[in-house]
Design an enzyme around this catalytic site. Structure first.
Site, mmCIF file in Angstrom:
data_model
loop_
_atom_site.group_PDB
_atom_site.id
_atom_site.type_symbol
_atom_site.label_atom_id
_atom_site.label_comp_id
_atom_site.label_asym_id
_atom_site.label_seq_id
_atom_site.Cartn_x
_atom_site.Cartn_y
_atom_site.Cartn_z
ATOM 1 N N TRP A 91 0.830 -1.200 0.000
ATOM 2 C CA TRP A 91 0.000 0.000 0.000
ATOM 3 C C TRP A 91 0.866 1.252 0.000
ATOM 4 C CZ3 TRP A 91 -0.964 -3.913 3.781
ATOM 5 C CH2 TRP A 91 -1.938 -4.826 3.378
ATOM 6 N N GLU A 114 4.116 -13.060 18.439
ATOM 7 C CA GLU A 114 4.088 -14.311 17.700
ATOM 8 C C GLU A 114 4.320 -14.013 16.221
ATOM 9 O OE1 GLU A 114 0.245 -14.470 16.006
ATOM 10 O OE2 GLU A 114 1.440 -12.647 16.260
ATOM 11 N N GLU A 168 3.300 -10.881 14.388
ATOM 12 C CA GLU A 168 4.012 -9.661 14.787
ATOM 13 C C GLU A 168 3.154 -8.624 15.505
ATOM 14 O OE1 GLU A 168 7.670 -8.966 12.295
ATOM 15 O OE2 GLU A 168 6.108 -8.910 10.767
#
Length: 717
Positions: free
Chosen positions: A347, A461, A464
């Protein structure tokens, strides 16, 4: 350091045509031109604000030779970011052609054409874009190669007038040098456009020369496109743009009704070096560079294993070749072994580029690098896997044994958190490579000790965003400890081996206690959670998602990360807790797209385009991840079933350039997106391409080749 990190003040950057630039120009009246001398200094510095481009690339390229330190990306029918001198330094927002009749119309090829992209040679990472005017007036065909001997991108162009004419053709170049869209200056040097910022310079030249050249500031009266758009003529030619800002350079290419020529975009440490490189490439000729470029990729593919039967029997040879070549293209040529997650900025069109350095996916994550290395092993590029491990140990490894969340190529951490699976995967990779010598073990022993002392809970985890007890992270840590124990025994350290094994055994025995709920709101209430904050999966604590996904009972949020317990040999695919979790996972996360089944990362995910299709800027709707289709395929292999559907689905989710994206659209086609096809997220994603390659070879082997034998033998076999 090799990469500029300072934050620059001021404005500037690349053009956001059709949106930001046009809007600002309209508001300020910048598109109203004032008379200017034929030569002089461009007014309007620093120009309007900048952005990068969409993460949805449908072509990437670089030479296989280390001498050519330039990488290019393609999207929307034009050239997007170009990286030089290494893969974490973008220098170009875009470059495209402008077509005008000099009287009634002026249009950008990106906005005015029907676009296709093709691979003329299925064994070379050489792309061709064919852009045909929607009104049938012209066609532009561009083929891209990087000169294997120089840091120069060559764009072989054919311009055809199909109806009417004569037409005028202009090259519109938007440099964003040295990692930002601001701070660029430019000038005409002979018949070449040169630009510079800090330690990076560029030069744009043509094999047929240019009949007009100008440098100006985006969105202002000195912007060549604004000049053309006002009266369809390039009236002002500015010889220099001396104030740092949002530079844009425009040049008229002399053409007839059917012309073929070559643009050369050269890079160097200064303008003279960049111009010399561009001129040398043009002098040597496009065909010479193209032949050497193709030969390099042919030789690379010939050095690999033959494509597996899972590929050849399904007619997926080109997809396989492109996946293998793309992985190689994601490796830096200065910091060997540093494979970035993606040569893209997800993006990017919504991310300000005024200051250095926009954190796209041109960074190195230890987890993504592990997946790239295991895929390289699968296809027969052991040397690449070895370089990846060397990079992990020599550049990213910390003295306490940990690894950073991710780094720039020189090892400087970018996002500073800790993910415990990224501490474990280098151990697993070293064991798979048989790299257990004294020097390697001296470092990885500290990593194993770090896991024992700091696990099994993790600050983040694998997605992130959250910390706690994660099935996927615990699986990686257990595999890391068991493989570390095997290494310790080879070094005669039985005490360390027993410490690692006893910890791994305890965590394996307690993973259900920490992460498997028996009181969940979905299905029969029995399944693995995505992550639990305190190791009590039944207390219903709130989990607030750090991507705009809202706050939820942690028992309500699931992902398929528990399948790592199977892939890494910790649980049998027939384990009751695994089987119990599949029903809820598929009910909540699976979507049957026209291309095949896809899965969300987890329910309530907010990392994706907004509901109306706008770019993600902090909150959105998570879409489907093709790599998760591949992970499910590896589970099917472990369970003794076919993964053909999953392999074929991943191939169908690739775009027209054979690049597999990070995410695909998850519902009926709308907002310019197609159900089951890529979004504006990172494309290509190295992890996705790696998963495709690894799955294909695992299918032929009838087992998951990256499953550590010592782990599976201890817990499953």
């Amino acid at each position: 350091m090799n990469v500029k990190r300072k934050r620059r003040l001021g404005h500037g950057g690349g053009r956001v045509l059709g949106t930001l630039a046009v809007a600002v120009a309209a508001v300020t009246g910048a598109a109203t031109l004032t008379p200017a001398a034929a030569a002089g200094t461009a007014p309007g510095a620093p120009g309007i604000a900048s952005a990068w481009t969409t993460g949805a690339k449908n072509g990437v390229g670089t030479s296989t030779s280390p001498e050519s330190q330039v990488w290019h990306t393609l999207g929307q029918g034009i050239l997007n970011e170009v990286y030089y001198p290494q893969l974490d330094v973008p220098n170009v927002q875009d470059m495209q052609y402008v077509v005008s009749d000099g009287r009634s119309f002026t249009e950008l090829e990106r906005d005015a054409t029907e676009r296709t992209i093709e691979l003329p040679d299925s064994r070379s990472l050489r792309y061709r874009q064919v852009n045909t005017d929607r009104d049938g007036r012209y066609r532009i065909t561009k083929t891209y190669v990087t000169d294997p001997h120089r840091s120069v991108l060559l764009v072989r162009t054919r311009f055809e007038v199909l109806d009417g004419g004569p037409l005028r053709l202009y090259a519109l170049y938007n440099p964003s040098l040295d990692g930002s869209g601001g701070g660029d200056t430019g000038a005409t040097s002979g018949n070449t456009l040169v630009a510079s910022d800090g330690r990076v310079a560029s030069a744009l030249a043509s094999s047929v020369g240019f009949s007009k050249l100008t440098s100006g500031y985006s969105g202002t009266s000195s912007d060549g496109y604004q000049d053309l758009n006002s009266d369809h003529r390039l009236d002002a030619e500015y010889a220099r743009a001396t104030d740092p800002g949002n530079l844009v350079q425009t040049a008229r290419v002399p053409v007839t009704d059917d012309s073929t020529f070559t643009l050369a975009l050269g890079f160097g440490a200064d303008r003279s070096a960049a111009r010399s490189a561009a001129e040398a490439s043009l002098s040597a000729g496009y065909e010479s560079a193209r032949a050497a470029y193709d030969r390099g990729w042919h030789d690379y593919l010939s050095s690999l294993r033959e494509p597996p039967e899972a590929i050849t029997s399904r007619g997926l040879g080109t997809q396989y070749n492109v996946a293998a070549m793309t992985l190689k293209s994601q490796e830096d040529k200065t910091h060997r072994g540093a494979f970035v997650a993606s040569t893209s900025i997800p993006w990017g069109e919504a991310k300000n580029a005024d200051e250095c350095c926009t954190p796209g996916y041109h960074l190195v994550w230890a987890r993504d690098l592990y997946h790239t290395a295991t895929a390289a092993l699968a296809i027969g590029d052991r040397a690449a896997a070895e370089r990846a491990l060397d990079y992990l140990l020599d550049v990213q490894w910390n003295e306490d044994g940990s690894f950073p969340q991710n780094t720039w190529l020189d090892g400087e951490p970018h996002w500073p958190s800790l993910q415990m699976d990224e501490v474990a995967y280098p151990i697993v990779l070293a064991h798979q490579l048989g790299r257990t010598g004294d020097e390697v073990w001296a470092k990885l022993r500290k990593s194993a000790d770090f896991i024992v002392d700091n696990g099994p809970s993790t600050p983040q985890e694998r997605w992130e965003e959250e910390g706690g007890y994660s099935p996927s992270t615990i699986a990686a840590q257990i595999a890391g400890l068991v493989t570390a124990a095997d290494m310790a025994r080879r070094h005669g350290d039985e005490r360390a081996a027993q410490r690692y094994l006893s910890t791994a055994d305890e965590w394996r025995n307690r993973v259900d206690e920490w992460t498997f709920t028996t009181s969940g709101p979905h299905g029969d209430g029995r399944y693995y959670l995505r992550v639990d904050d305190d190791g009590n999966p039944n207390n219903g604590h709130q989990l607030c998602l750090n991507n705009g996904g809202g706050c939820h009972d942690e028992r309500a949020v699931v992902d398929a990360g528990f399948l790592e317990l199977v892939r890494l040999g910790i649980l049998s695919p027939e384990a009751p807790t695994v089987r119990d979790s599949l029903a809820e996972t598929d009910e909540l996360l699976r979507v049957r797209t026209p291309n095949g089944p896809g899965w969300y990362r987890y329910n309530h995910d907010g990392y994706g385009e907004t509901a109306d299709g706008s770019p993600y800027t902090g909150a959105g709707v998570g879409r489907l991840w093709p790599l998760l289709t591949g992970e499910r395929g590896e589970y099917e292999i472990a369970a003794g079933r076919s993964a053909g559907t999953h392999l074929e689905t991943m191939a169908r989710m690739a775009n027209e350039g054979y690049l597999i994206p990070e995410q695909v659209w998850d519902r009926e086609s709308e907002a310019g997106f197609v159900f089951g096809e890529g979004t504006g997220s990172a494309t290509p994603l190295a992890w996705s391409m790696s998963q495709f390659l690894r799955l294909a070879h695992n299918m032929d082997a009838g087992r998951n080749l990256e499953t550590p034998d010592v782990v599976a033998e201890r817990y499953v076999r």
